[in-house]
Design a protein around this motif. Structure first.
Motif, PDB file in Angstrom:
ATOM      1  N   GLU A 281       0.803  -1.211   0.000  1.00 15.03           N
ATOM      2  CA  GLU A 281       0.000   0.000   0.000  1.00 15.03           C
ATOM      3  C   GLU A 281       0.839   1.266   0.000  1.00 15.03           C
TER       4      GLU A 281
ATOM      5  N   ASP B  89      -5.117   4.584  -3.482  1.00 14.10           N
ATOM      6  CA  ASP B  89      -6.379   4.896  -4.150  1.00 14.10           C
ATOM      7  C   ASP B  89      -6.176   5.913  -5.267  1.00 14.10           C
TER       8      ASP B  89
ATOM      9  N   THR C 217      -4.306   4.281  -8.212  1.00 18.18           N
ATOM     10  CA  THR C 217      -5.211   3.418  -8.972  1.00 18.18           C
ATOM     11  C   THR C 217      -6.104   4.242  -9.893  1.00 18.18           C
ATOM     12  N   GLN C 218      -6.617   5.367  -9.402  1.00 20.15           N
ATOM     13  CA  GLN C 218      -7.444   6.230 -10.244  1.00 20.15           C
ATOM     14  C   GLN C 218      -6.659   6.763 -11.440  1.00 20.15           C
TER      15      GLN C 218
END
Length: 460
Positions: A139, A358, A361-362
């Protein structure tokens, strides 16, 4: 926020180096890892699409590109007896690309383009002799483990390391273990052509006057009965780029052909040169005459393969160029697709809010959504062009003749308009005005981080 990024780029080809040049302009931290002990660019010529010229102009590299390239003038298809089957013209009496779109396509030797891009990358950011063994990501970061026992950590990892990308192989292995890899992505690349390529030394213009011509006019010769097609592309510096392709599609499956033909050593290149040196040359003499004027260490044998991979990213890892969309060179799109991929990825990275998983990933999802369709179209188009150039028989000859001689200028212009439907630019640098009479191009909006009134783009 982009300044907190640290990008690990694997592969110092056209795509990897272009990404580095763009990240340098964006002030985003990066490092490049190249498996070779030194960068010795091989290959033949590249045709840079006219729509890319605005990008090089933004980078203050436009005059440099003009200096190392010739404008593309035409592609002539010849029979083995040197009679002309037909031609595609990029200037009058055909559709003049520079008048309509502002620039011609520019034909440049791959070594010259690599050298130009290298000048824009600080030497300390490029690490040689770094063969990637494994990659790990979580992460918070991604880690490269190299064969010399060194490791490197970064925010994201970009696999720009070609058709047999070690980054992709590591990524796909992990996805396959958890059942997340599509079956088609696990299949081998489509292997249809064997190829030997090179760029000659400086040639005597008294013997080869074509080297003095302003425009680069491709000469593609289609054999009558043998499985060969051979190409010649005059470059700057009184040099000629050449390529001989061997159609191996009749030799079993992709795996069968790989086993039989995939020897890439210098000896294999020389063996193939011996097999084709008798072929006639449109400039007089034979292919062997051009080979004899080419340094042996600049001749390489390669497999021409194609495949569109549907999985481009996972976690903090993303693929670029041939690593995710390998195409045969007959459509001239490989380098162009890699450069555009680098452009769009950098534009997205520049506008990141954070380096969270996050957010990454976008960004990767947007990058894929922007690039997959033109990449898929290019892979399919290059494959069809390869078939058109190599298929033998009366029907194939008739199709080629009709395509080259009966296609009207309005249809050629329509195809060119489609290719120039978008002329995207670097979103965080001042935009340049689009040249040419064609006004139908769309341009990407400027970066959200830049004051919009500072830009002067047409058709935004």
């Amino acid at each position: 926020m982009a300044s907190q990024l640290h990008v690990l780029i694997v592969g110092a080809g056209v795509g990897g180096l272009m990404l580095a040049v763009l990240l340098e302009q964006a002030h985003i931290s990066y490092e490049i890892f190249e498996k070779a002990k030194e960068l010795k660019p091989l290959g033949s010529a590249l045709s840079l699409h006219n729509s890319l010229m605005v990008i090089f102009e933004q980078l203050d590299m436009y005059q440099d590109i003009l200096g190392i390239s010739k404008p593309f003038g035409a592609l002539h298809f010849l029979k083995e007896d040197m009679s002309v089957t037909g031609s595609l013209l990029a200037r009058r009496p055909g559709v003049d690309c520079a008048e309509h779109y502002g620039d011609y396509n520019r034909v440049v030797g791959r070594p010259d383009l690599i050298s130009l891009l290298l000048k824009r990358v600080p030497p300390h950011k490029l690490h040689y002799n770094k063969r990637v063994l494994t990659t790990k990501q979580d992460e918070n970061e991604v880690i490269l483990q190299c064969s010399d026992s060194t490791s490197y950590a970064g925010s994201i990892l970009v696999g720009a390391d070609g058709a047999y990308s070690s980054v992709r192989q590591n990524l796909y292995k992990k996805l396959a273990m958890v059942g997340a890899l599509p079956k088609d992505d696990a299949k081998p690349l489509g292997y249809s052509y064997d190829c030997v390529v090179g760029i000659s030394d400086r040639l005597d213009p008294n013997i080869y006057p074509v080297v003095l011509e302003e425009y680069c006019e491709f000469q593609a010769v289609l054999a009558n009965d043998s499985p060969y097609t051979w190409w010649f592309m005059p470059l700057v510096g009184n040099k000629i780029s050449w390529m001989v392709t061997h159609d191996v599609r009749k030799h079993g499956t992709d795996e069968d052909r790989n086993f039989r033909f995939s020897e890439w050593s210098p000896i294999a290149a020389m063996e193939m040169c011996q097999q084709v040196r008798h072929l006639p040359c449109p400039y007089g003499g034979t292919v062997g005459d051009i080979i004899d004027h080419t340094s042996a260490d600049l001749i390489s044998k390669v497999m021409l393969e194609d495949k569109f991979f549907s999985t481009w990213y996972s976690g903090r890892t993303v693929l670029l160029g041939d690593a995710c969309h390998k195409m045969v060179p007959f459509g001239g799109q490989g380098a162009n697709m890699a450069i555009l991929g680098a452009l769009h990825l950098t534009n997205l990275l520049y506008d990141m809010y954070s380096v969270s998983q996050d957010e990454i990933t976008q960004v990767f999802r947007k990058y894929y959504d922007m690039r997959w369709k033109p990449a898929k179209t290019s892979v399919d188009g290059s494959k069809k062009t390869g078939i058109l150039l190599h298929k033998k028989g009366v029907v194939a000859d008739s199709v080629r003749f009709m395509f080259l001689n009966w296609i009207p200028n309005w249809a050629i212009k329509l195809g060119g308009d489609k290719l120039n439907a978008r002329r995207d630019q670097i979103s965080f640098l001042p935009y340049v005005k689009l040249r040419g009479s064609y006004s139908g191009s769309q341009v990407n909006p400027p970066s959200r981080r830049i004051v919009h009134k500072a830009y002067n783009a047409r058709a935004v």
